[in-house]
Write an enzyme that holds these catalytic residues in place. Structure first.
Site: not given
Lengths: 94, 139
Positions: A14-15
């Site tokens: 989840l960048h």
């Protein structure tokens, strides 16, 4: 309230850009959407990118989602679909 | 909703690059501009650039100047523009601060926004190991 688990399946986790997609989608709904780490160490408001980033959710992490509000079913389904799609970052299955 | 404008002001190209990194994350940010002060620019030139940038992002709700380092020339020149309800300066700009200012979803005063961005900047600094593996780092 609708609750469910969301697995992070894309390589980068989840960048920042994935988190931006989550926030954009979550913002389309009136319901409140909470993302929680399995060990309950971090709660994040899915409508705030800086909050979502603190989840530090890498590939393989499972997040608990809690959706509450007038359009919770739509929001729940849309969010589930986005995570299942790996934020559009999965290699094509051709 | 009228947004509070923003200008990132830095030594060198940092301001432009920081704004462009923020745009990669959240998309276009028309209400924030960047001003890079060259090492050899004189004060009048730099002042003029900041003045133009403030004008370009102002929608009447005030403009927040985000500068790179307290005590540096970009901050010192920016501080000349401070005026209640019109221009505020917050120093030590980082990416979360720019993103915070970029994603305004409710109307607030300039001084409230300045306080919020300052707080966000401070809260966004972590020793990453503490966050990624809290149990291990406490041991």
């Amino acid at each position: 309230m609708r609750t469910g688990d969301l697995a992070i399946i894309n390589q980068l986790g989840l960048h920042a850009r994935a988190a931006a997609q989550v926030v954009r989608l979550a913002g389309e709904f009136d319901s409140s959407i909470l993302l929680v780490r399995e060990d309950k160490s971090v709660y994040a408001d899915a409508k705030s990118i800086l909050s979502v980033l603190t989840l530090a959710a890498s590939k393989g992490v499972v997040l608990r989602m809690e959706v509450e509000g007038p359009d919770e079913d739509h929001a729940f389904d849309a969010m589930t679909a986005l995570f299942a799609d790996g934020f559009g970052e999965m290699p094509s299955r051709r | 909703m009228k947004k509070i404008g923003g200008v990132v002001v830095s030594h060198g190209q940092f301001a432009n690059e920081l704004l462009s990194a923020a745009e990669q994350v959240v998309g276009d940010i028309p209400h924030i501009a960047a001003v890079s002060i060259g090492w050899h620019d004189n004060v009048e030139v730099a002042q003029g650039e900041i003045q133009r940038a403030i004008k370009s992002v102002s929608s009447g709700n005030g403009v927040l100047l985000l500068t790179d380092m307290f005590g540096g020339t970009p901050t010192n020149i920016s501080a000349m523009f401070i005026k209640e309800n019109e221009v505020e300066v917050v120093t030590g700009v980082n990416l979360p601060m720019v993103i915070k200012l970029a994603s305004q979803n409710k109307e607030m005063t300039l001084s409230e926004m300045a306080a919020l961005v300052e707080e966000q900047g401070k809260q966004s600094i972590y020793k990453a190991a503490d966050l990624l593996d809290p149990h291990k780092s406490k041991a």
